[in-house]
Design an enzyme around this catalytic site. Structure first.
Site, PDB file in Angstrom:
ATOM      1  N   ASP A  12       6.685   1.584   6.206  1.00 44.07           N
ATOM      2  CA  ASP A  12       5.289   1.154   6.127  1.00 44.07           C
ATOM      3  C   ASP A  12       4.485   2.114   5.249  1.00 44.07           C
ATOM      4  O   ASP A  12       3.999   3.121   5.736  1.00 44.07           O
ATOM      5  CB  ASP A  12       4.712   1.094   7.545  1.00 44.07           C
ATOM      6  CG  ASP A  12       3.288   0.569   7.604  1.00 44.07           C
ATOM      7  OD1 ASP A  12       2.834  -0.066   6.634  1.00 44.07           O
ATOM      8  OD2 ASP A  12       2.624   0.809   8.619  1.00 44.07           O
TER       9      ASP A  12
ATOM     10  N   ASP B 284      -0.389   4.426   0.792  1.00 47.28           N
ATOM     11  CA  ASP B 284      -0.824   5.447   1.738  1.00 47.28           C
ATOM     12  C   ASP B 284      -0.074   5.287   3.047  1.00 47.28           C
ATOM     13  O   ASP B 284       0.508   4.234   3.325  1.00 47.28           O
ATOM     14  CB  ASP B 284      -2.333   5.374   1.966  1.00 47.28           C
ATOM     15  CG  ASP B 284      -2.761   4.096   2.667  1.00 47.28           C
ATOM     16  OD1 ASP B 284      -2.318   3.010   2.241  1.00 47.28           O
ATOM     17  OD2 ASP B 284      -3.544   4.169   3.635  1.00 47.28           O
TER      18      ASP B 284
ATOM     19  N   GLU C  13      -5.000   1.527   3.070  1.00 54.58           N
ATOM     20  CA  GLU C  13      -4.816   0.503   4.104  1.00 54.58           C
ATOM     21  C   GLU C  13      -4.762   1.118   5.495  1.00 54.58           C
ATOM     22  O   GLU C  13      -5.275   0.548   6.458  1.00 54.58           O
ATOM     23  CB  GLU C  13      -3.539  -0.290   3.817  1.00 54.58           C
ATOM     24  CG  GLU C  13      -3.394  -1.572   4.633  1.00 54.58           C
ATOM     25  CD  GLU C  13      -2.772  -1.358   5.998  1.00 54.58           C
ATOM     26  OE1 GLU C  13      -2.900  -2.246   6.859  1.00 54.58           O
ATOM     27  OE2 GLU C  13      -2.152  -0.291   6.213  1.00 54.58           O
ATOM     28  N   GLU C  14      -4.150   2.296   5.609  1.00 54.01           N
ATOM     29  CA  GLU C  14      -4.023   2.931   6.917  1.00 54.01           C
ATOM     30  C   GLU C  14      -5.329   3.580   7.387  1.00 54.01           C
ATOM     31  O   GLU C  14      -5.398   4.062   8.520  1.00 54.01           O
ATOM     32  CB  GLU C  14      -2.912   3.992   6.881  1.00 54.01           C
ATOM     33  CG  GLU C  14      -1.548   3.469   6.504  1.00 54.01           C
ATOM     34  CD  GLU C  14      -0.922   2.568   7.565  1.00 54.01           C
ATOM     35  OE1 GLU C  14      -1.626   2.191   8.514  1.00 54.01           O
ATOM     36  OE2 GLU C  14       0.264   2.231   7.419  1.00 54.01           O
TER      37      GLU C  14
ATOM     38  N   HIS D 135       4.223   3.749  12.171  1.00 53.26           N
ATOM     39  CA  HIS D 135       3.136   4.521  12.778  1.00 53.26           C
ATOM     40  C   HIS D 135       3.644   5.504  13.827  1.00 53.26           C
ATOM     41  O   HIS D 135       2.849   6.297  14.341  1.00 53.26           O
ATOM     42  CB  HIS D 135       2.064   3.627  13.421  1.00 53.26           C
ATOM     43  CG  HIS D 135       1.301   2.794  12.458  1.00 53.26           C
ATOM     44  ND1 HIS D 135       0.064   2.278  12.739  1.00 53.26           N
ATOM     45  CD2 HIS D 135       1.581   2.377  11.202  1.00 53.26           C
ATOM     46  CE1 HIS D 135      -0.386   1.577  11.715  1.00 53.26           C
ATOM     47  NE2 HIS D 135       0.539   1.624  10.762  1.00 53.26           N
TER      48      HIS D 135
ATOM     49  N   HIS E 230       0.851  -1.215   0.000  1.00 50.12           N
ATOM     50  CA  HIS E 230       0.000   0.000   0.000  1.00 50.12           C
ATOM     51  C   HIS E 230       0.875   1.249   0.000  1.00 50.12           C
ATOM     52  O   HIS E 230       1.953   1.272   0.598  1.00 50.12           O
ATOM     53  CB  HIS E 230      -0.975  -0.001   1.185  1.00 50.12           C
ATOM     54  CG  HIS E 230      -0.350   0.064   2.546  1.00 50.12           C
ATOM     55  ND1 HIS E 230      -0.050   1.250   3.182  1.00 50.12           N
ATOM     56  CD2 HIS E 230       0.015  -0.912   3.410  1.00 50.12           C
ATOM     57  CE1 HIS E 230       0.468   1.008   4.369  1.00 50.12           C
ATOM     58  NE2 HIS E 230       0.527  -0.299   4.533  1.00 50.12           N
TER      59      HIS E 230
END
Length: 478
Positions: A147, A116, A182-183, A447, A114
């Protein structure tokens, strides 16, 4: 190093050192500066998919990834597309879909990542600007550097190497799906799968969105916890009242919320919600010192729960209150608060459905609401846990590819976090073998502020995938 792995579903058709491996290794190494430069360009695009952020940045990120995919020159079709969000009139964030048909009985592999990213958080907590990729030592820092824009570039770099070595003369079927939300809960994911089912159909699916054991040891994720997240609102008063005049007789919402949240935990910090289950599975050695080093647990603060530490992270439920809507300390007054809202994230163990878990969680909250407080639950989001079938030929081929790239055998791991869309993949493609790999390591801090990518891990992850593509391109009888 050579060895083979036999499985219940089939045997890999080559030893670890496959014929293309030396050439693929050279191609990956030769292209590494370009790969890091392209990754850095993607990190500079603030493609936060959350509703409060500018969607145009996600669109720009999608277009940039699509252009990189087109430049590979190996796909028959490359498009940027969106799917509808069920129950709304909205479209999800843009995703990239690219396809190439298999030939001569070769399998088809679907590569997922992903583009995003999470919000950056507080800029002052970053040692360098979150969207300015910065190399310090052997790590590349920036939001999305690990990520999962590194997952995107791992696919692209592996495909580049594969193309360079084969000159495009391949029979392997390929599908590439780079998601854009996805996030933010993959809200249009299921619709996207349904609408593009024929294009995405594959014999094996590689999800590049997980961790490795450490910077020297690869991992295959074989278990994922599911999730139940929701907003809980606790109300006790029709309006605010003076705390000095009525405190001691009237339960305010803050008191009721604190007492209710306390019922979610046992004395040792484990989850006290009846009906949430655990999964019984072996775990590799991992001690408290490692936990402290990886999490920053303060001196004197003790870990919570029971059982092995990794069983607590991989195989048992967990409850986290991730946000509270209440008066801030700066705005505090002598007032009894009428309502308080909290955001609750519950991780559920493999083997239990998210819908069952949501039911028992709500039952617990309603049964334990103190003083007759009124509660409401909304913004409910669920994702089922996942257990990988490790007996398939694709897992065996992946183990051999990783062993060749890293020089050590991979470790089977669980993940305490959730990748809810995998349940959608299982439902839509029940015959496909799903492989959850990744480019992160324990210090990546996805994150969090100062997210980073270890460049050595990234290089070996690219090599692993390039080797896997080479092995699958010569495989028949899947």
């Amino acid at each position: 190093m050579t060895h083979t792995v036999d499985t219940a579903a089939g045997t890999p058709q080559q030893d670890v050192e496959a014929p293309l491996d030396p050439a693929l290794r050279s191609a990956v190494t030769r292209e590494l500066p370009r790969t890091i430069a392209d990754l850095s360009a993607l990190v500079r695009i603030p493609s936060v998919s959350w509703a409060a952020f500018d969607r145009e940045h996600v669109r720009a990120s999608a277009e940039a990834v699509a252009e990189l995919v087109r430049e590979i020159g190996i796909f028959e079709s490359v498009s940027v597309t969106q799917a509808g969000i069920p129950g709304t009139d909205e479209l999800g964030q843009p995703a990239i879909l690219a396809t190439r048909a298999a030939k001569n009985g070769r399998p088809t592999v679907l590569l997922y990542a992903h583009h995003d990213v999470q919000p950056p958080g507080q800029d002052e907590q970053w040692e360098s600007p979150p969207f300015e990729p910065t190399v310090r030592g052997d790590r590349l820092y920036g939001r999305g550097a690990a990520d999962d824009k590194a997952g995107v570039m791992a696919h692209i770099a592996a495909l580049r190497a594969f193309l360079a070595v084969t000159a495009g003369d391949i029979d392997l079927g390929l599908a590439l799906f780079i998601e854009g939300e996805e996030e933010f809960g993959s809200r249009s994911f299921a619709t996207f799968l349904t609408e593009n089912r024929a294009a995405l159909a594959a014999d094996a699916i590689v999800v590049a969105d997980s961790n490795n054991w450490d910077i020297n040891t690869p991992a295959i994720t074989i278990a994922l916890r599911g999730n139940v997240t929701f907003r809980l609102t606790v109300s006790t008063l029709a309006h605010a009242s003076h705390s000095g005049m009525f405190g001691g007789a009237v339960p305010d919402a803050m008191m009721a919320t604190i007492k209710l949240l306390g019922t979610l935990y046992n004395a040792d910090g484990s989850v006290a919600i009846a009906g949430l289950t655990s999964h019984d599975a072996p775990t590799p050695p991992y001690d408290e010192a490692a936990l402290r080093a990886e999490t920053g647990l303060l001196d004197g603060v003790q870990p919570i729960g029971h059982g092995t530490i990794l069983s607590r992270l991989w195989s048992q439920p967990a409850v986290t209150v991730t946000g509270i809507d209440a008066p801030t300390v700066a705005n505090a007054s002598n007032t009894l608060t009428p309502s308080v809202s909290v955001q609750v994230s519950v991780r559920i163990a493999p083997g239990q459905s998210a819908s069952e878990a949501a039911t028992v969680i709500e039952e617990h909250l309603r049964a334990n609401a103190p003083f007759g407080a009124q509660i409401s639950i909304d913004d409910l989001d669920t994702g089922d846990p996942f257990l990988v079938d490790t007996d398939g030929w694709a897992v065996a081929e992946t183990r051999l590819a990783m062993a060749s790239a890293w020089g050590v055998d991979p470790v089977d791991v669980g993940i305490g976090g959730s990748i809810p869309f995998i349940a959608d993949l299982v439902r839509e493609f029940p015959a496909a073998q799903i492989l959850v790999t990744g480019v992160e390591d324990p210090d990546s801090r996805a994150h969090s502020p100062n997210e980073s990518l270890h460049l050595g891990v990234f290089t070996r992850a690219v090599l692993s995938e390039a080797f896997l593509l080479g092995r699958l391109n010569s495989r028949t009888g899947h």
